[in-house]
Write a protein that holds these residues in place. Sequence first.
Motif, mmCIF file in Angstrom:
data_model
loop_
_atom_site.group_PDB
_atom_site.id
_atom_site.type_symbol
_atom_site.label_atom_id
_atom_site.label_comp_id
_atom_site.label_asym_id
_atom_site.label_seq_id
_atom_site.Cartn_x
_atom_site.Cartn_y
_atom_site.Cartn_z
ATOM 1 N N ARG A 29 0.872 -1.176 0.000
ATOM 2 C CA ARG A 29 0.000 0.000 0.000
ATOM 3 C C ARG A 29 0.909 1.227 0.000
ATOM 4 O O ARG A 29 1.702 1.424 0.908
ATOM 5 N N ASP A 80 -6.749 6.218 -1.747
ATOM 6 C CA ASP A 80 -6.310 5.367 -0.647
ATOM 7 C C ASP A 80 -6.148 3.904 -1.058
ATOM 8 O O ASP A 80 -5.740 3.078 -0.246
ATOM 9 N N HIS A 81 -6.471 3.590 -2.336
ATOM 10 C CA HIS A 81 -6.255 2.223 -2.812
ATOM 11 C C HIS A 81 -4.946 2.102 -3.593
ATOM 12 O O HIS A 81 -4.691 1.072 -4.216
ATOM 13 N N THR A 87 -1.782 1.008 -4.652
ATOM 14 C CA THR A 87 -1.033 -0.195 -4.277
ATOM 15 C C THR A 87 -0.117 -0.599 -5.423
ATOM 16 O O THR A 87 -0.508 -0.541 -6.596
#
Length: 287
Positions: free
Chosen positions: A88, A174-175, A177
């Motif tokens: 992340r 916020d994702h 990755t």
Amino acid sequence: MTSPSAATARIAYQGEPGANSHIVCQQHYPSMESVACASFEEVFATVRGGDADLAMIPIDNSIAGRVADIHHFLPDSGLHIVAEHFLRIQFHLMAVPGASLESLRTVHSHVHALGQCRRVIAEHGLTTVISGDTAGAAREIRDAADPTQAAIAPPLAAEIYGLDVLAADVEDEDHNTTRFIVLSREDVQASAGNGPVVTTFVFNVRNLPAALYKALGGFATNGVNMTKLESYMVDGEFTATQFLAEVDGHPDDPPVARALEELAFFTTDVKLLGVYPAAPFRATMES
């Protein structure tokens, strides 16, 4: 997979200390010495030459897509994928001690990081400056000692280079990755029937009508889930297209074995790049 002995274990990554690749090395291979390399070519050469045991390479990002050039290096690298890890991505806005959000005028980082943190850049009216990598940007800010300059970099970079974090977690999504793969000189394959496995391979289709459709048909008819299929040109030839694919399962599993056998009828070359355990993160991904 089993890590090399602690006495000689080294893992190479591209970037400067504090980069995201460095963070993944520390998280998953804490007993190994992390070796910074200036380029992906240097990472591959370091492992091939025996100066490192493993390589940690980013291959995909959930926002930016595939990492440029990696797909070209992999087929002829002489190395094998033995593991995967997901990170992340966290970016902090950092500057030299004494700087403040009000004093900032410019922000330095890798072009992808700047593109993933547009909101904080716009909010503070900062002028962007492209650097070779995120951790390198942090080092540049430290060396400049200028309170008008900031860097967008991973949290570890602030610790390494003695910078103050002025704003934490400034990435837009916020994702965000990144998927990393671990490469080894040895072809260490995961065992069949011992948990989820990913098989990665490349192939070239024959110059025949509907060859790609026919080549992939075996995966559908055998119920094999293909999680990745990407194409790219080989040697600048518009008619010579190579495909990188990933499927759930082991080549020894009957459905995967049958699908690969059918694939061979319509391709000029099939090369396995790795058979390795699926990272636990995959179980949390939405289907």
